[in-house]
Design a protein around this motif. Structure first.
Motif, PDB file in Angstrom:
ATOM      1  N   ALA A  41       0.834  -1.208   0.000  1.00 55.50           N
ATOM      2  CA  ALA A  41       0.000   0.000   0.000  1.00 55.50           C
ATOM      3  C   ALA A  41       0.868   1.256   0.000  1.00 55.50           C
ATOM      4  O   ALA A  41       0.582   2.215  -0.727  1.00 55.50           O
ATOM      5  CB  ALA A  41      -0.933  -0.012   1.209  1.00 55.50           C
ATOM      6  N   ARG A  45       2.239   4.255  -3.839  1.00 58.54           N
ATOM      7  CA  ARG A  45       2.266   5.712  -3.968  1.00 58.54           C
ATOM      8  C   ARG A  45       3.645   6.235  -4.402  1.00 58.54           C
ATOM      9  O   ARG A  45       3.864   7.432  -4.469  1.00 58.54           O
ATOM     10  CB  ARG A  45       1.866   6.347  -2.638  1.00 58.54           C
ATOM     11  CG  ARG A  45       0.410   6.137  -2.310  1.00 58.54           C
ATOM     12  CD  ARG A  45       0.061   6.514  -0.878  1.00 58.54           C
ATOM     13  NE  ARG A  45      -1.362   6.500  -0.627  1.00 58.54           N
ATOM     14  CZ  ARG A  45      -2.115   5.417  -0.564  1.00 58.54           C
ATOM     15  NH1 ARG A  45      -1.593   4.238  -0.743  1.00 58.54           N
ATOM     16  NH2 ARG A  45      -3.409   5.487  -0.338  1.00 58.54           N
ATOM     17  N   ASP A  62      -4.969  -4.439  -0.632  1.00 62.22           N
ATOM     18  CA  ASP A  62      -6.267  -4.058  -0.087  1.00 62.22           C
ATOM     19  C   ASP A  62      -7.055  -3.266  -1.132  1.00 62.22           C
ATOM     20  O   ASP A  62      -6.517  -2.860  -2.163  1.00 62.22           O
ATOM     21  CB  ASP A  62      -6.103  -3.286   1.228  1.00 62.22           C
ATOM     22  CG  ASP A  62      -5.308  -1.991   1.082  1.00 62.22           C
ATOM     23  OD1 ASP A  62      -5.413  -1.321   0.027  1.00 62.22           O
ATOM     24  OD2 ASP A  62      -4.578  -1.646   2.016  1.00 62.22           O
ATOM     25  N   ASP A  63      -8.340  -3.065  -0.867  1.00 66.51           N
ATOM     26  CA  ASP A  63      -9.225  -2.389  -1.822  1.00 66.51           C
ATOM     27  C   ASP A  63      -8.697  -1.015  -2.214  1.00 66.51           C
ATOM     28  O   ASP A  63      -8.703  -0.649  -3.393  1.00 66.51           O
ATOM     29  CB  ASP A  63     -10.630  -2.227  -1.229  1.00 66.51           C
ATOM     30  CG  ASP A  63     -11.360  -3.545  -1.043  1.00 66.51           C
ATOM     31  OD1 ASP A  63     -10.754  -4.622  -1.231  1.00 66.51           O
ATOM     32  OD2 ASP A  63     -12.557  -3.493  -0.677  1.00 66.51           O
ATOM     33  N   GLU A  64      -8.255  -0.248  -1.229  1.00 68.03           N
ATOM     34  CA  GLU A  64      -7.779   1.115  -1.488  1.00 68.03           C
ATOM     35  C   GLU A  64      -6.572   1.110  -2.425  1.00 68.03           C
ATOM     36  O   GLU A  64      -6.477   1.932  -3.345  1.00 68.03           O
ATOM     37  CB  GLU A  64      -7.421   1.804  -0.165  1.00 68.03           C
ATOM     38  CG  GLU A  64      -6.979   3.241  -0.332  1.00 68.03           C
ATOM     39  CD  GLU A  64      -6.610   3.893   0.995  1.00 68.03           C
ATOM     40  OE1 GLU A  64      -5.726   4.763   0.979  1.00 68.03           O
ATOM     41  OE2 GLU A  64      -7.200   3.536   2.028  1.00 68.03           O
ATOM     42  N   THR A  65      -5.653   0.188  -2.209  1.00 72.53           N
ATOM     43  CA  THR A  65      -4.459   0.108  -3.047  1.00 72.53           C
ATOM     44  C   THR A  65      -4.831  -0.296  -4.473  1.00 72.53           C
ATOM     45  O   THR A  65      -4.321   0.279  -5.445  1.00 72.53           O
ATOM     46  CB  THR A  65      -3.443  -0.889  -2.451  1.00 72.53           C
ATOM     47  OG1 THR A  65      -3.104  -0.459  -1.127  1.00 72.53           O
ATOM     48  CG2 THR A  65      -2.192  -0.980  -3.289  1.00 72.53           C
ATOM     49  N   LEU A  67      -7.671   0.239  -6.017  1.00 76.25           N
ATOM     50  CA  LEU A  67      -8.321   1.380  -6.668  1.00 76.25           C
ATOM     51  C   LEU A  67      -7.311   2.451  -7.059  1.00 76.25           C
ATOM     52  O   LEU A  67      -7.415   3.046  -8.141  1.00 76.25           O
ATOM     53  CB  LEU A  67      -9.408   1.961  -5.770  1.00 76.25           C
ATOM     54  CG  LEU A  67     -10.651   1.089  -5.618  1.00 76.25           C
ATOM     55  CD1 LEU A  67     -11.603   1.675  -4.585  1.00 76.25           C
ATOM     56  CD2 LEU A  67     -11.352   0.893  -6.950  1.00 76.25           C
ATOM     57  N   LEU A  68      -6.348   2.699  -6.196  1.00 74.74           N
ATOM     58  CA  LEU A  68      -5.306   3.677  -6.507  1.00 74.74           C
ATOM     59  C   LEU A  68      -4.536   3.264  -7.759  1.00 74.74           C
ATOM     60  O   LEU A  68      -4.337   4.067  -8.682  1.00 74.74           O
ATOM     61  CB  LEU A  68      -4.345   3.816  -5.319  1.00 74.74           C
ATOM     62  CG  LEU A  68      -3.147   4.743  -5.527  1.00 74.74           C
ATOM     63  CD1 LEU A  68      -3.610   6.194  -5.620  1.00 74.74           C
ATOM     64  CD2 LEU A  68      -2.160   4.572  -4.390  1.00 74.74           C
ATOM     65  N   GLN A  71      -6.433   3.514 -11.123  1.00 72.98           N
ATOM     66  CA  GLN A  71      -6.607   4.870 -11.640  1.00 72.98           C
ATOM     67  C   GLN A  71      -5.299   5.489 -12.111  1.00 72.98           C
ATOM     68  O   GLN A  71      -5.279   6.628 -12.578  1.00 72.98           O
ATOM     69  CB  GLN A  71      -7.258   5.735 -10.569  1.00 72.98           C
ATOM     70  CG  GLN A  71      -8.656   5.275 -10.239  1.00 72.98           C
ATOM     71  CD  GLN A  71      -9.234   5.970  -9.018  1.00 72.98           C
ATOM     72  OE1 GLN A  71      -8.883   7.087  -8.696  1.00 72.98           O
ATOM     73  NE2 GLN A  71     -10.126   5.283  -8.334  1.00 72.98           N
ATOM     74  N   ASN A  78      -1.259  -0.562 -14.299  1.00 72.03           N
ATOM     75  CA  ASN A  78      -2.500  -1.285 -14.048  1.00 72.03           C
ATOM     76  C   ASN A  78      -2.721  -2.485 -14.974  1.00 72.03           C
ATOM     77  O   ASN A  78      -3.761  -3.108 -14.940  1.00 72.03           O
ATOM     78  CB  ASN A  78      -3.702  -0.341 -14.087  1.00 72.03           C
ATOM     79  CG  ASN A  78      -3.818   0.414 -15.378  1.00 72.03           C
ATOM     80  OD1 ASN A  78      -3.375  -0.030 -16.424  1.00 72.03           O
ATOM     81  ND2 ASN A  78      -4.430   1.583 -15.308  1.00 72.03           N
ATOM     82  N   THR A  86      -9.142  -9.189  -5.891  1.00 71.33           N
ATOM     83  CA  THR A  86      -9.739  -8.005  -5.250  1.00 71.33           C
ATOM     84  C   THR A  86     -10.279  -7.067  -6.319  1.00 71.33           C
ATOM     85  O   THR A  86     -11.396  -6.549  -6.204  1.00 71.33           O
ATOM     86  CB  THR A  86      -8.710  -7.289  -4.357  1.00 71.33           C
ATOM     87  OG1 THR A  86      -8.269  -8.194  -3.344  1.00 71.33           O
ATOM     88  CG2 THR A  86      -9.299  -6.046  -3.713  1.00 71.33           C
ATOM     89  N   ILE A  90     -14.177  -5.622  -6.852  1.00 77.31           N
ATOM     90  CA  ILE A  90     -14.572  -4.231  -6.590  1.00 77.31           C
ATOM     91  C   ILE A  90     -14.673  -3.346  -7.833  1.00 77.31           C
ATOM     92  O   ILE A  90     -15.203  -2.240  -7.748  1.00 77.31           O
ATOM     93  CB  ILE A  90     -13.621  -3.566  -5.571  1.00 77.31           C
ATOM     94  CG1 ILE A  90     -12.213  -3.412  -6.128  1.00 77.31           C
ATOM     95  CG2 ILE A  90     -13.623  -4.319  -4.254  1.00 77.31           C
ATOM     96  CD1 ILE A  90     -11.278  -2.608  -5.256  1.00 77.31           C
TER      97      ILE A  90
END
Length: 176
Positions: A41, A45, A62-65, A67-68, A71, A78, A86, A90
Motif C-alpha cells: 500500500a 504511492r 487491499d481495496d484502497e491500493t 483502486l489507486l 486509476q 495497471n 480483489t 470491486i
C-alpha cells in the motif's frame, strides 16, 4: 519517499538507502503475502511507475491500493490488475471504462476476463469496448478471440479492416 534496506548481523542493524532502481528490484521479490499488504500500500504511492507496476502485479492488495493503482495513468502500472481477485470483486463499470480508454495491456486483460467481474457483466464490458472506440488491433484481436463476448460482436469484428483481427474473429466463430 525514502526506502531503507535493513540487515541484522550479530544483533546489530545495518541500513542502506535504496534508490528507485534498487527498490524496484527489491519490490519485485517481496513475497506476495497478506502480511506485506501494508508495504504494498505504501509503495503503490511511489513516484516511479516501475515500482507501482511491480505492486500492481501482486495479489495481496487491499481495496484502497487496488483502486489507486487502477486509476494510475501509466498503462504499465495497471496492466496486471484484471488478474487480481480483489480488483475483480470491486471494479465498477466506470473504472473499467477509464482503463479501456487507455488502450494498454489492462484493456486487453479486462476483455480477456470479461466474465470474471462481480459488479460488471460481460455485456457491459462489450458495450464499453464499443463506446471506447478502441483502435489498437492487438486489443481488438483479444476481443475477437473472446468466448465471453457475444457472437454478434465477434461477427462485427470479422469485418474489421485489420486482417489479423478479422481472421481471429472468423476462427472464434468457427470454434464456438
Amino acid at each position: 519517499m525514502k526506502a531503507i534496506l535493513g540487515l541484522e548481523v550479530d544483533g546489530e542493524t545495518l541500513g542502506v538507502e535504496l534508490g528507485f532502481e534498487a527498490l524496484s528490484s527489491v519490490v519485485y521479490n517481496i513475497p506476495d503475502t497478506e502480511e506485506n499488504a501494508p508495504i504494498f500500500a505504501a509503495l503503490a504511492r511511489h513516484p516511479n511507475p516501475s515500482i507501482r507496476s511491480n505492486i500492481g502485479d501482486k495479489q495481496n492488495l487491499d481495496d484502497e491500493t487496488v483502486l489507486l493503482l487502477a486509476q494510475d495513468k501509466d498503462p504499465n502500472v495497471n496492466r496486471g490488475l484484471p488478474y487480481n481477485e480483489t480488483f475483480k470483486r470491486i471494479a465498477t463499470l466506470e473504472l473499467l471504462k477509464d482503463m479501456l480508454a487507455l488502450e494498454g495491456d489492462a484493456a486487453a486483460n479486462i476483455i480477456s476476463y470479461a466474465g470474471s467481474f462481480q459488479k460488471v457483466s460481460a455485456d457491459e464490458i462489450e458495450q464499453a469496448v464499443k463506446d471506447a472506440d478502441i483502435q489498437d488491433p492487438q486489443i481488438l484481436m483479444t476481443a475477437a478471440q473472446s468466448y465471453e463476448l457475444s457472437i454478434k460482436f465477434i461477427e462485427e469484428l470479422t469485418q474489421h479492416p485489420d486482417v489479423s483481427v478479422a481472421n481471429a474473429a472468423k476462427e472464434t466463430l468457427k470454434n464456438r
